[in-house]
Design a protein around this motif. Structure first.
Motif, PDB file in Angstrom:
ATOM      1  N   PRO B  74      20.249 -11.231  -1.588  1.00  0.00           N
ATOM      2  CA  PRO B  74      19.212 -10.627  -2.441  1.00  0.00           C
ATOM      3  C   PRO B  74      19.841 -10.127  -3.746  1.00  0.00           C
ATOM      4  O   PRO B  74      21.003  -9.704  -3.766  1.00  0.00           O
ATOM      5  N   ASP B  75      19.075 -10.203  -4.817  1.00  0.00           N
ATOM      6  CA  ASP B  75      19.580  -9.815  -6.138  1.00  0.00           C
ATOM      7  C   ASP B  75      19.534  -8.293  -6.299  1.00  0.00           C
ATOM      8  O   ASP B  75      18.536  -7.661  -5.939  1.00  0.00           O
ATOM      9  N   GLY B  76      20.602  -7.721  -6.849  1.00  0.00           N
ATOM     10  CA  GLY B  76      20.546  -6.302  -7.178  1.00  0.00           C
ATOM     11  C   GLY B  76      21.774  -5.523  -6.748  1.00  0.00           C
ATOM     12  O   GLY B  76      22.366  -5.786  -5.704  1.00  0.00           O
ATOM     13  N   GLU B  77      22.123  -4.542  -7.582  1.00  0.00           N
ATOM     14  CA  GLU B  77      23.281  -3.689  -7.332  1.00  0.00           C
ATOM     15  C   GLU B  77      23.169  -2.971  -5.981  1.00  0.00           C
ATOM     16  O   GLU B  77      24.165  -2.679  -5.333  1.00  0.00           O
ATOM     17  N   GLN B  78      21.914  -2.702  -5.543  1.00  0.00           N
ATOM     18  CA  GLN B  78      21.731  -1.988  -4.272  1.00  0.00           C
ATOM     19  C   GLN B  78      22.167  -2.826  -3.064  1.00  0.00           C
ATOM     20  O   GLN B  78      22.310  -2.300  -1.972  1.00  0.00           O
ATOM     21  N   TYR B  79      22.381  -4.126  -3.281  1.00  0.00           N
ATOM     22  CA  TYR B  79      22.845  -4.981  -2.192  1.00  0.00           C
ATOM     23  C   TYR B  79      24.354  -5.233  -2.283  1.00  0.00           C
ATOM     24  O   TYR B  79      24.894  -6.044  -1.549  1.00  0.00           O
ATOM     25  N   LYS B  80      25.005  -4.554  -3.214  1.00  0.00           N
ATOM     26  CA  LYS B  80      26.458  -4.736  -3.344  1.00  0.00           C
ATOM     27  C   LYS B  80      27.141  -3.855  -2.300  1.00  0.00           C
ATOM     28  O   LYS B  80      27.758  -2.836  -2.620  1.00  0.00           O
ATOM     29  N   ASN B  81      26.976  -4.233  -1.046  1.00  0.00           N
ATOM     30  CA  ASN B  81      27.467  -3.372   0.036  1.00  0.00           C
ATOM     31  C   ASN B  81      28.075  -4.192   1.178  1.00  0.00           C
ATOM     32  O   ASN B  81      28.128  -5.423   1.128  1.00  0.00           O
ATOM     33  N   GLN B  82      28.503  -3.469   2.186  1.00  0.00           N
ATOM     34  CA  GLN B  82      29.185  -4.115   3.308  1.00  0.00           C
ATOM     35  C   GLN B  82      28.291  -5.116   4.021  1.00  0.00           C
ATOM     36  O   GLN B  82      28.773  -6.141   4.508  1.00  0.00           O
TER      37      GLN B  82
END
Lengths: 364, 364
Positions: B74-82
């Motif tokens: 998914p697109d978005g900084e909020q998905y830049k996770n583990q």
């Protein structure tokens, strides 16, 4: 048996920096490692088995000079996963620790691998120090910079190469190690003899009784020899392009056992022991070892109370599990086999049918 | 406006290896990157915004010669996770990919950072190639080897330094970039002028209208200049011990904004723009810049449609958020400020009261 005092230091050269392995006994751990801590923040990572034995004095000593936090993880290979790494991150973040922090791994290989990977990945890399408390981690994890965790579908699939600032191998910790784990560590010790030095094999055949009886001086000497062997190999080949792969002798077979049986049911060293016998039998099929070599290998492993046969795994299942191994190069399985006692090679010079035979239950 | 064709290559030197940045337009992406793929396995990582635009031709071309898998996040900084990293691992494991795999990051900085970290940590490190499709990632993520993800308590807290095998910056991708994101990228471009080259600032004041109108040749020239500046700094200081920190001008203030507002609500470049103004105001308080310099900085940012004031954040909240920043050295906040236009320093030469003033709403 009276142990003479063993105290020695080995310097390991790596691409990023050099670091010492201090091999000693009855040490004040905090005092030993303090000179190698570059900032004011320390996070000790350990597990719930080791913590009651060694955490308190270490934490007390370090607290005089440093801001010390602790993360106690559950003990066991089954916890060598992303959840444990996240717990370490959470403690680091909760304490507002930053790039100056030094992570201290107090425990066996699992604690060391996880702490190392957390250190490699927290803020793109912070210092870490190893205090290995098992024979396996003293000989195997102290050198080489391999850190990481397991993926549900494969062992050690996630990780990084990250070198410690120093390693403190205190032989006294072996007095609290369960006998089964001491044996598991001896599997790796024997591995070095088989792949690098036939004379060391003779030495081990003589000294194994003393090692099993916890003669710390003899154990210290063995740890030093193994770390020297490994340091020599790793210095030439830090990222495992070639020579270093030989250190995985028995491991490709062993990984199949560990994966199939579920992490933690077979100890790593036990799986490697049985795996080394499988590799030796395949080496014999190729005419590189003779039958008496294989018997000698089985005997020295048995001397250390190690298994010399794998558990029952269907041949196709085992072959399938091998497909995930990092030694696979473009679909072709490469294995480390013995050209002779004390000399290993990474090779594809075996027929799939021969590998299948070795993997078939009751062949070894 | 007619674009002249831009095509240039920059070679970046790093400790581990050298790699090219190919800056071009209307390229066959697959054909451009294929020569840099060393194995037969390719995993393209992209997001659900970029995939419909550029995935199909890339995947088709590569499929002629490689075993290609795709992971669309998914697109978005909020998905830049583990969780996203775990999705990448899962695809790699499901496809039985091994050390020979090359990960291809097709997208902006978030995709690049995550793909890079997955490459750094899968099997302790595999190859990766960047195809940055935003101006921000073309100028910022193409050089330096910074990879990583966010922790719930802080941005970019987890990661590794890991260098790509090559970077393909195709300026044509900017034609599909939302105007707001083009502006966010221009914030980083302007940053290079402010910290390294006052002449480049003059160049930008003249060329910004053409860049905003998507003159790809002018944009290509700007990307090349920025990558050159960054490559020069990074070559001297790969692990960010000193000089490299200057590239974070505006970022310490910017991180406060991003963390407080929630990742993704303010674009990174927007936060950096407002943060650069805050840093400039603090520099003016120290007598290093004069008022006309600060006005000039605000004007050039406004020319690029960027915010020049931060959102409302209580002073103490902002100070607290700064405590988590990687620029904190032993508890003392260090900031990158401007000695003059085109010259930055990492410094503690400011009073906490001055910093507090800058962080107080309505000062900037």
């Amino acid at each position: 048996m009276v142990s003479s005092l063993f105290n020695d230091t080995l310097l390991v050269n790596t691409q990023s920096h050099d670091y010492p392995i201090i091999i000693t006994q009855n040490s004040d751990m905090g005092a030993q490692i303090a000179p190698y801590i570059r900032g004011k923040q320390v996070l000790i990572v350990t597990n719930d088995t080791v913590a009651p034995l060694y955490l308190e004095p270490l934490q007390t000593t370090l607290s005089h000079d440093f801001d010390v936090a602790v993360c106690v993880l559950p003990d066991g290979e089954q916890y060598k996963n992303q959840d444990s790494i996240n717990q370490i991150y959470d403690v680091l973040m909760t304490h507002h620790f930053n790039r100056d922090v030094t992570l201290v791994a107090l425990g066996g290989g699992v604690v060391g691998d996880m702490t190392g990977f957390a250190a490699a990945s927290f803020m793109r890399g912070v210092d870490f120090i190893q205090i290995p408390t098992t024979l396996l981690s003293q000989v195997d994890s102290s050198v080489g910079g391999k850190t990481g965790i397991n993926h549900p579908k494969g062992k050690n699939m996630i990780g990084a190469f990250w070198q410690p600032r120093m390693v403190l191998a205190d032989m006294s910790t072996l007095t609290t190690l369960p006998a089964r784990e001491l044996s598991a560590g001896l599997a790796e010790v024997i591995k070095y003899a088989l792949i690098m030095d036939a004379d060391f094999l003779t030495w081990l055949e003589e000294k194994l009784p003393a090692m099993m009886a916890l003669d710390l001086a003899v154990l210290g000497e063995a740890v030093k020899r193994c770390c020297s062997y490994k340091a020599k190999v790793v210095a030439q080949d830090e990222r495992e392009a070639g020579q270093r792969a030989l250190l995985n002798f028995g491991h490709t077979f062993g990984h199949v056992i560990e994966t199939h049986e579920g992490y933690g049911n077979w100890l790593h060293g036990e799986a490697v022991a049985a795996g080394m016998v499988q590799a030796a039998v395949l080496s014999e099929m190729l005419g590189w070892l003779n039958q008496s070599d294989v018997i000698r290998i089985k005997n020295v492993l048995a001397q250390a109370n190690l298994p010399t046969t794998p558990p029952l795994i269907a041949t196709e299942t085992a072959l399938g599990l091998m497909g995930h191994d990092k030694k696979v190069k473009r679909g072709q399985i490469r294995l480390i086999l013995l050209k002779s006692l004390g000399e290993a090679v990474l090779t594809t010079e075996f027929a799939t049918e021969q590998l299948r035979d070795v993997l078939t239950p009751a062949t070894c």
